[in-house]
Design an enzyme around this catalytic site. Structure first.
Site, short mmCIF file in Angstrom:
data_model
loop_
_atom_site.label_atom_id
_atom_site.label_comp_id
_atom_site.label_asym_id
_atom_site.label_seq_id
_atom_site.Cartn_x
_atom_site.Cartn_y
_atom_site.Cartn_z
N SER A 264 0.78 -1.24 0.00
CA SER A 264 0.00 0.00 0.00
C SER A 264 0.82 1.30 0.00
CB SER A 264 -0.96 0.02 1.19
OG SER A 264 -0.26 0.03 2.42
N LYS A 309 -5.72 4.49 8.57
CA LYS A 309 -4.64 5.28 7.94
C LYS A 309 -4.96 6.77 7.95
CE LYS A 309 -2.69 1.57 5.19
NZ LYS A 309 -2.20 1.11 3.88
#
Length: 371
Positions: A264, A309
């Site tokens: 990611s 996140k």
């Protein structure tokens, strides 16, 4: 005993029992929470996260430009494979803003050991770095050559200890291969039990050439014969490898970031590389964070744990968050105050958004919306 006293005593005993049950009973869940966020333009543990080596500039030295602001990659912290969540722990996680409770098998599938999961994450992280370098250099019109390599080898498979991750595959049964999918097609032309001959350049020799900015040399190629077995799902012949795309770069871009897994961070690595290799200050001093996988063409893919996140990025001071288009709706449902979620589908999208951010045209940004 008075009825009121008896009722209170019964209620107290019931509460104690419920507390004990909640504290002792394990449930099949795991927890995700905001992990570390690292500026790809800065340092981590005393070393530059991105270090461009051997790129000749006008004075013959590597040409790397000064940068400002932040282009932070973000992570998610997860509980370990052996962690056993209690009922109280699950209930607490479900109501907290900075925690996400998910089925244990989501993070640790029953058919994989914790070691295998860690290895898979490490391989994905390495692959994401290579894709980030390729996407960044192609954006800058820097020539990048590609080749097919062994991405991973299944333990106990016919190819185990015969082929190794990083080996460059130049041919299968004498037929040259230029794309990963070609390897599987050639292998499946065999019947299970038959042998396949791979022409490969060993990983060590391939890496040595790449460090010099050279393509792996065919003079180092070796022929290795591998048996096949029947695939469990459809009975086709397989050898137990996962082919992948490898790259040869004209100069070395070193990414140093330990104890991170998964794919990611690809987008933020790619943007960091572009920022360091161009005179334009991409952020204009702003604090931008983000996430997303990236492929060689610059396409940005969605990731897991987006809510954690965005929380982690905002806690560190991020004002803008580059969000994969596929994660936009989920992220927007629980957006931290003060954080602008910028919809991002590609490298070009991200660069365009950064231009608007540094020039103060933030009202033109394409923001994520909850459906």
């Amino acid at each position: 005993m008075p009825r009121r006293t008896a009722t209170l005593l019964t209620s107290a005993l019931l509460l104690i029992t419920m507390f004990c049950v909640g504290a002792l009973i394990n449930v099949p869940y795991a927890e995700m929470s905001p992990g570390p966020t690292v500026n790809t333009l800065g340092e981590h543990d005393g070393d530059p996260v991105l270090n461009v080596k051997d790129k000749p500039g006008r004075d013959g030295r590597p040409e790397e430009y000064d940068t400002s602001g932040h282009l932070n990659m973000t992570t998610v912290r997860v509980t370990g494979a052996e962690y056993r969540m209690t009922l109280f722990g699950a209930l607490s996680g479900w109501v907290r803003h900075d925690s996400l409770v998910v089925p244990h098998e989501t993070l640790y599938p029953d058919d994989k050991s914790a070691k295998e999961v860690d290895q898979e994450n490490a391989e994905e992280f390495t692959a994401s770095q290579e894709s980030a370098k390729a996407a960044a250099l192609k954006e800058l019109n820097v020539p990048v050559s590609t080749h097919v390599l062994v991405g991973s080898v299944e333990k106990g498979a016919p190819a185990h200890k015969r082929l190794h991750a990083g080996d460059v595959i130049t041919a299968v049964d004498g037929t040259p291969v230029g794309r990963p999918e070609s390897v599987g097609k050639l292998v499946t032309q065999h019947k299970p039990g038959e042998k396949v001959t791979f022409t490969v350049i060993p990983a060590a020799k391939a890496k040595a050439a790449q460090k010099k900015g050279k393509k792996p040399s065919s003079k180092d190629a070796e022929k290795i014969t591998v048996g096949t077995r029947k695939a469990a799902d459809d009975g086709r012949a397989v050898v137990g490898i996962q082919p992948a795309v490898g790259h040869t770069f004209p100069f070395d871009v070193d990414i140093k970031l330990a104890d991170i897994g998964g794919p990611s961070a690809g987008l933020m690595f790619a943007l960091g590389i572009v920022d360091k290799l161009t005179p334009t200050d991409l952020t204009g001093g702003k604090f931008v964070a983000g996430t997303g996988t990236i492929d060689d063409t610059g396409k940005v893919g969605e990731i897991g744990g987006i809510q954690m996140k965005t929380v982690g990025a905002r806690n560190k001071g991020a004002e803008y968050f580059l969000t994969p288009a596929g994660n936009c709706a989920t992220a927007a449902k629980d957006k931290p105050d003060g954080l602008t979620l910028v919809k991002t589908s590609s490298m070009d999208d991200a660069l365009s958004s950064l231009k608007k951010i540094r020039s103060g045209k933030t009202d033109e940004l394409t923001q994520c919306k909850a459906h």
